[in-house]
Write a protein that holds these residues in place. Structure first.
Motif, PDB file in Angstrom:
ATOM      1  N   PHE A   1       0.855  -1.189   0.000  1.00 28.57           N
ATOM      2  CA  PHE A   1       0.000   0.000   0.000  1.00 28.57           C
ATOM      3  C   PHE A   1       0.887   1.233   0.000  1.00 28.57           C
ATOM      4  CE2 PHE A   1       0.476  -1.492   4.355  1.00 28.57           C
ATOM      5  CZ  PHE A   1       0.836  -0.362   5.061  1.00 28.57           C
ATOM      6  N   GLN A   2       0.263   2.386  -0.188  1.00 32.72           N
ATOM      7  CA  GLN A   2       1.017   3.628  -0.354  1.00 32.72           C
ATOM      8  C   GLN A   2       0.249   4.786   0.278  1.00 32.72           C
ATOM      9  OE1 GLN A   2       0.940   6.079  -4.160  1.00 32.72           O
ATOM     10  NE2 GLN A   2       2.932   5.087  -4.387  1.00 32.72           N
ATOM     11  N   GLU A   3       0.970   5.655   0.952  1.00 29.24           N
ATOM     12  CA  GLU A   3       0.406   6.917   1.434  1.00 29.24           C
ATOM     13  C   GLU A   3       0.866   8.030   0.504  1.00 29.24           C
ATOM     14  OE1 GLU A   3      -0.213   7.163   6.053  1.00 29.24           O
ATOM     15  OE2 GLU A   3       1.850   6.548   5.666  1.00 29.24           O
ATOM     16  N   TYR A   4      -0.093   8.824   0.063  1.00 29.61           N
ATOM     17  CA  TYR A   4       0.206   9.903  -0.886  1.00 29.61           C
ATOM     18  C   TYR A   4      -0.363  11.208  -0.359  1.00 29.61           C
ATOM     19  CZ  TYR A   4      -0.018  12.777  -5.110  1.00 29.61           C
ATOM     20  OH  TYR A   4       0.101  13.804  -6.013  1.00 29.61           O
ATOM     21  N   ILE A   5       0.437  12.271  -0.422  1.00 27.11           N
ATOM     22  CA  ILE A   5       0.006  13.599   0.008  1.00 27.11           C
ATOM     23  C   ILE A   5       0.323  14.603  -1.086  1.00 27.11           C
ATOM     24  CG2 ILE A   5       0.360  15.474   1.680  1.00 27.11           C
ATOM     25  CD1 ILE A   5       1.173  13.325   3.714  1.00 27.11           C
ATOM     26  N   GLU A   6      -0.631  15.480  -1.371  1.00 26.48           N
ATOM     27  CA  GLU A   6      -0.400  16.582  -2.309  1.00 26.48           C
ATOM     28  C   GLU A   6      -1.004  17.847  -1.716  1.00 26.48           C
ATOM     29  OE1 GLU A   6      -2.097  17.861  -6.615  1.00 26.48           O
ATOM     30  OE2 GLU A   6      -0.992  15.953  -6.582  1.00 26.48           O
TER      31      GLU A   6
END
Length: 326
Positions: free
Chosen positions: A110-115
């Protein structure tokens, strides 16, 4: 065989006395804390149960013995059981961050993504990454914000987005809450005086690592509910525009199945548990024995109450973990 779990009802914690946007208003932090605390506890257990190596933007866990992970993957000794890779970029006022969690099979689990748009410095540094910190307390200060936890198929598991609706007034904003790629709550803030919520139906299925779940539910309320912040009070209204108590208002924000969904992602890793020595438990045992004495003799009851409140706060922070067998 599918694992059978009791799906717990998770309540967002209360912040009764504050005349500001606290957790009762369904914030990015209060939402993410519910499922991310499970991930943080898993990382703490990995720290205790295996050898952790840090090399720049990567954390790596290995074992000195052959290990079989929860999804059946066999990993030879000295090979990575988990790798977490951190990458962030800030260009002008746009910030992006990715945390990739690699499973026992070496692939992204899984991956955590922030923008973020409208920020002048990196949200997190390597120290934050090593400590598994996620700073979501200032989301309303950004022009646009997105936090998403993706699964290994690139599907949204949990997501939060926030957008400022007015260039003249950054306090007018819209926050959207997603569960398994579906919008289920929307929060609109007008001048931090009126907070309006919209609820949407959910319908999705999940089958991952032997965990199966089917959710089909109508929206929690059919018409918007609201909160009104005054200089000295916070007023809560139901969908019929009738004033209600805070506890009744809070019932609208219950969310089911966080543990179940997160366990399906963490099954890409080995079995772990918290290790607590007698030395670590000595302070807790002393406090409990003193509290027992106070209760038996009917004295110092305020100290007992304060102690219980401290324990509740410690459990919420993951500082005290219940490992009792059911």
């Amino acid at each position: 065989m599918d694992k059978i779990r009791i799906v717990f009802l998770l309540l967002f914690s209360l912040n009764v006395g504050a005349l500001e946007l606290g957790p009762e208003f369904l914030t990015a932090k209060s939402y993410s804390d519910q499922y991310r605390s499970i991930l943080v506890n898993k990382l703490k257990q990995m720290d205790q149960n295996f050898i952790r190596d840090i090399n720049g933007p990567e954390i790596r866990y290995i074992s000195k013995e052959d290990t079989t992970c929860l999804d059946g993957t066999k990993v030879e000794k000295n090979q990575a059981l988990m790798r977490v890779i951190f990458d962030n970029k800030l260009k002008e006022d746009k910030y992006t961050e990715v945390r990739d969690y690699m499973g026992c099979n070496g692939k992204v689990a899984f991956q955590e993504y922030i923008e973020i748009k409208g920020i002048n410095q990196a949200l997190h540094n390597l120290s934050d990454f090593y400590a598994s910190r996620l700073k979501l307390g200032a989301v309303k200060n950004y022009k646009n914000f997105e936090y998403t936890l993706f699964d290994n198929q690139g599907e949204r598991v949990f997501s939060i987005t926030n957008e400022v609706l007015s260039k003249e007034n950054k306090n007018n904003s819209e926050m959207n809450f997603f569960l398994n790629n579906q919008l289920f709550f929307k929060r609109i803030i007008n001048n931090e005086k009126w907070i309006t919520y919209h609820s949407y139906p959910l319908s999705f299925s999940m089958n991952r690592n032997g965990y199966s779940i089917n959710i089909k539910s109508a929206g929690r309320f059919q018409r918007p509910i609201m909160a009104h912040i005054t200089p000295y009070n916070i007023e809560y209204y139901n969908e019929d525009q009738e004033r209600v108590a805070l506890a009744k208002f809070q019932e609208n924000f219950t969310v089911n199945g966080f543990n179940f969904i997160m366990d399906s992602l963490l099954a890409y890793y080995p079995q772990t548990s918290f290790v607590t020595s007698n030395l670590q438990s000595s302070k807790l045992l002393t406090e409990l024995r003193d509290a027992q004495t106070f209760l038996i003799n009917g004295v110092q009851l305020n100290l007992v109450r304060n102690l219980i409140e401290e324990y509740i706060e410690a459990v919420q922070k993951g500082e005290i973990v219940d490992n009792r067998k059911k």
